[in-house]
Design an enzyme around this catalytic site. Structure first.
Site, PDB file in Angstrom:
ATOM      1  N   ARG A 146      -0.143  -5.512  14.958  1.00 43.19           N
ATOM      2  CA  ARG A 146       0.916  -6.228  14.226  1.00 43.19           C
ATOM      3  C   ARG A 146       0.288  -7.214  13.230  1.00 43.19           C
ATOM      4  O   ARG A 146       0.831  -7.449  12.165  1.00 43.19           O
ATOM      5  CB  ARG A 146       1.872  -6.970  15.167  1.00 43.19           C
ATOM      6  CG  ARG A 146       2.852  -7.897  14.415  1.00 43.19           C
ATOM      7  CD  ARG A 146       4.079  -8.282  15.208  1.00 43.19           C
ATOM      8  NE  ARG A 146       3.746  -8.880  16.480  1.00 43.19           N
ATOM      9  CZ  ARG A 146       3.385 -10.159  16.670  1.00 43.19           C
ATOM     10  NH1 ARG A 146       3.324 -10.993  15.655  1.00 43.19           N
ATOM     11  NH2 ARG A 146       3.086 -10.607  17.874  1.00 43.19           N
ATOM     12  N   TYR A 201      18.879  -5.467  -6.544  1.00 44.80           N
ATOM     13  CA  TYR A 201      19.005  -4.423  -5.520  1.00 44.80           C
ATOM     14  C   TYR A 201      19.933  -4.903  -4.394  1.00 44.80           C
ATOM     15  O   TYR A 201      19.843  -6.050  -3.944  1.00 44.80           O
ATOM     16  CB  TYR A 201      17.608  -4.094  -4.973  1.00 44.80           C
ATOM     17  CG  TYR A 201      17.628  -3.142  -3.814  1.00 44.80           C
ATOM     18  CD1 TYR A 201      17.961  -1.804  -3.990  1.00 44.80           C
ATOM     19  CD2 TYR A 201      17.344  -3.573  -2.527  1.00 44.80           C
ATOM     20  CE1 TYR A 201      17.995  -0.925  -2.921  1.00 44.80           C
ATOM     21  CE2 TYR A 201      17.375  -2.702  -1.447  1.00 44.80           C
ATOM     22  CZ  TYR A 201      17.699  -1.383  -1.657  1.00 44.80           C
ATOM     23  OH  TYR A 201      17.748  -0.514  -0.594  1.00 44.80           O
ATOM     24  N   LYS A 229       9.659   4.740  -2.053  1.00 45.55           N
ATOM     25  CA  LYS A 229      10.068   5.464  -3.261  1.00 45.55           C
ATOM     26  C   LYS A 229       8.844   6.130  -3.916  1.00 45.55           C
ATOM     27  O   LYS A 229       8.319   7.075  -3.364  1.00 45.55           O
ATOM     28  CB  LYS A 229      10.788   4.503  -4.210  1.00 45.55           C
ATOM     29  CG  LYS A 229      11.814   3.567  -3.497  1.00 45.55           C
ATOM     30  CD  LYS A 229      13.003   4.301  -2.920  1.00 45.55           C
ATOM     31  CE  LYS A 229      13.878   3.446  -1.996  1.00 45.55           C
ATOM     32  NZ  LYS A 229      14.303   2.144  -2.492  1.00 45.55           N
ATOM     33  N   ASP A 277      10.207  -7.287  -8.259  1.00 42.51           N
ATOM     34  CA  ASP A 277      10.387  -6.052  -7.499  1.00 42.51           C
ATOM     35  C   ASP A 277      10.193  -4.911  -8.496  1.00 42.51           C
ATOM     36  O   ASP A 277      11.016  -4.690  -9.376  1.00 42.51           O
ATOM     37  CB  ASP A 277      11.794  -6.036  -6.881  1.00 42.51           C
ATOM     38  CG  ASP A 277      12.079  -4.759  -6.084  1.00 42.51           C
ATOM     39  OD1 ASP A 277      11.374  -3.748  -6.282  1.00 42.51           O
ATOM     40  OD2 ASP A 277      13.035  -4.775  -5.274  1.00 42.51           O
TER      41      ASP A 277
HETATM   42  C1  LIG Z   1      14.824   0.923  -1.919  1.00 42.87           C
HETATM   43  C2  LIG Z   1      14.624  -0.392  -2.579  1.00 42.87           C
HETATM   44  C3  LIG Z   1      14.331  -1.558  -1.836  1.00 42.87           C
HETATM   45  C4  LIG Z   1      14.325  -1.585  -0.331  1.00 42.87           C
HETATM   46  O1  LIG Z   1      13.305  -0.802   0.201  1.00 42.87           O
HETATM   47  P1  LIG Z   1      13.386  -0.145   1.663  1.00 42.87           P
HETATM   48  O2  LIG Z   1      12.081   0.580   1.762  1.00 42.87           O
HETATM   49  O3  LIG Z   1      14.601   0.714   1.706  1.00 42.87           O
HETATM   50  O4  LIG Z   1      13.495  -1.276   2.630  1.00 42.87           O
HETATM   51  C5  LIG Z   1      14.112  -2.738  -2.543  1.00 42.87           C
HETATM   52  N1  LIG Z   1      14.180  -2.786  -3.887  1.00 42.87           N
HETATM   53  C6  LIG Z   1      14.454  -1.697  -4.621  1.00 42.87           C
HETATM   54  C7  LIG Z   1      14.532  -1.822  -6.101  1.00 42.87           C
HETATM   55  C8  LIG Z   1      14.697  -0.463  -4.001  1.00 42.87           C
HETATM   56  O5  LIG Z   1      14.999   0.615  -4.740  1.00 42.87           O
END
Ligand SMILES: *Cc1c(COP(=O)(O)O)cnc(C)c1O
Length: 426
Positions: A73, A131, A228, A203
């Site tokens: 962890r 988001y 992603k 982000d």
């Molecule tokens: C999918 C996404 C997140 C969250 O990510 P997870 O892996 O689903 O927790 C945050 N910001 C953006 C822009 C996203 O597309």
């Protein structure tokens, strides 16, 4: 050495510990030494705990007096390999060292970064098109600890400057917003943050470091949903943050306390994903530009939002901030505008849903950045809490469909989307 002998057989000496019981011998199986050769592929360290030679060695690592692994962890070699890879990709060309931290999801990264940078009663400045998960974290969870958030149109750094308050702890931005594909003026926002003496967190999930490196443009910390583009194959959930070494040490401590640490198996997939990231994102970008260009002129289409189109409101910002394919390569030196676009057919909400249903190649699914093209009808999925008036205020049409363009052939995608559009009721 005879022909049937080998230096590489996993052989044992004649048993010496005959006094040990069967179960003890089973638990204390001999270990293979780490290879003297470098690994070209990545291995997986699944161990949740690491043994020390002496109690003093253990204490020294726990006290941060020497480097080492204690408990997965806290830190894990495979997870660190992914975080280090991301630090190298995001930190390229900087004049200061950066560190990476990996997380169990994008939201685990976002929550650890936010809870490191903002305390009780603090104020956050975030984009109106933030988001949904980040919005929910700020409004449903952090609000209970007194954190207040102002949502503003942060495509205009001047608007950000006016929304800053004395108690503003940070500016949050997204390189490419969902689903509008609005592009943040990262250097402009960084200047506003610097002036106020606060960090700018970006982000950059929709971009990935193959489209934009926010740290190079003045962002303090960059975060990703690794689920992603970084993983890229729709088979892993993860998150990552990269920033200055000292700050990342504090973010690591928050991660350890909150517990959203990445698993070694998922770290393996994510690090493997990084090795093909430039190739995949280059191809996603070229295909998306071809699709956007072809589909924008279809008579059933009201609008295509894609940063690569000259009609996009931040096309010039994108041209300045986004990376290009190497000249002379297959990509012909073109700028990578990413793989996400929003297509709005004429005919409102029913047309948007019918467009999704009419597609044969693109799957109706959430998430993005994988090999398969996927679509979601924005008003009934990611923005389902918005009524039509709220949608309009956020710059989203009731019929808008978000496309994550996969790695299929561009001609097939153009034909598939064209056919679905042809079939919409006039
Ligand atoms: C999918 C996404 C997140 C969250 O990510 P997870 O892996 O689903 O927790 C945050 N910001 C953006 C822009 C996203 O597309």
């Amino acid at each position: 050495m005879s022909a049937n002998e080998s230096a590489n057989l996993p052989s044992v000496e004649p048993a010496r510990s005959v006094d040990r019981g069967e179960s003890t011998r089973a638990v204390h199986l001999p270990a293979v030494d780490p290879p003297a050769q470098r690994l070209l592929g990545q291995n997986v360290s699944r161990s949740s705990t690491f043994a020390f030679d002496t109690a003093a060695d253990y204490a020294a690592v726990l006290a941060d007096a020497s480097a080492g692994y204690v408990y997965s962890r806290y830190d894990n070699p495979t997870v660190d390999a992914f975080a280090l890879g991301m630090a190298a990709l995001e930190g390229h060309g900087l004049d200061h060292p950066v560190a990476g931290q990996a997380f169990a999801s994008g939201m685990a990264a976002i929550s650890s970064v936010l809870m490191t940078l903002v305390g009780a009663g603090g104020h956050v400045l975030a984009p109106a098109a933030v988001y949904g998960g980040t919005y929910a974290l700020l409004n449903r969870v952090l609000s209970r600890f007194g954190v207040r958030t102002t949502y503003a149109d942060l495509t205009d750094p001047q608007a950000a400057a006016t929304a800053i308050r004395p108690d503003t702890a940070l500016i949050w931005a997204e390189t490419i917003a969902n689903p509008t594909t609005a592009v943040a003026d990262i250097p402009g926002l960084a200047a506003v943050a610097r002036e106020a003496g606060i960090p700018l967190v970006v982000d950059s999930t929709f971009a990935s470091p193959a489209v934009c490196r926010p740290l190079e443009h003045g962002a303090t910390v960059v975060v990703h949903s690794a689920t992603k583009y970084l993983g890229g194959h729709s088979d892993v959930t993860g998150g990552v943050a990269v920033g200055p070494v000292e700050l990342m040490g504090v973010i690591r401590a928050t991660r350890i306390d909150l517990g959203g640490s990445l698993s070694p198996d998922d770290a393996f997939l994510l690090r493997r994903g990084l090795t093909t990231l430039p190739l995949r994102v280059s191809q996603h970008s070229r295909t998306a530009l071809a699709v956007a260009t072809a589909i924008a002129s279809h008579p059933a289409v009201e609008r295509v939002d894609y940063p690569g189109l000259p009609t996009h409101p931040q096309h010039e910002v994108a041209r300045k901030l986004f990376l290009a394919d190497p000249p002379g390569g297959d990509g012909g030196g073109g700028i990578r505008f990413g793989g996400v676009m929003t297509i709005t057919p004429r005919g409102g909400r029913p047309a948007g849903m019918a467009l999704c249903d009419g597609l044969a190649l693109a799957a109706i699914a959430t998430s993005l950045g994988g090999t398969h093209s996927v679509v979601s009808h924005v008003a009934s999925t990611t923005h389902r809490q918005f009524d039509d008036a709220a949608l309009r205020a956020a710059g989203i049409s009731p019929g808008s469909v978000r496309f994550s363009i996969g790695l299929e052939s561009a001609d097939d995608l153009v034909a598939d989307i064209g056919t679905a559009l042809d079939r919409l009721p006039a």
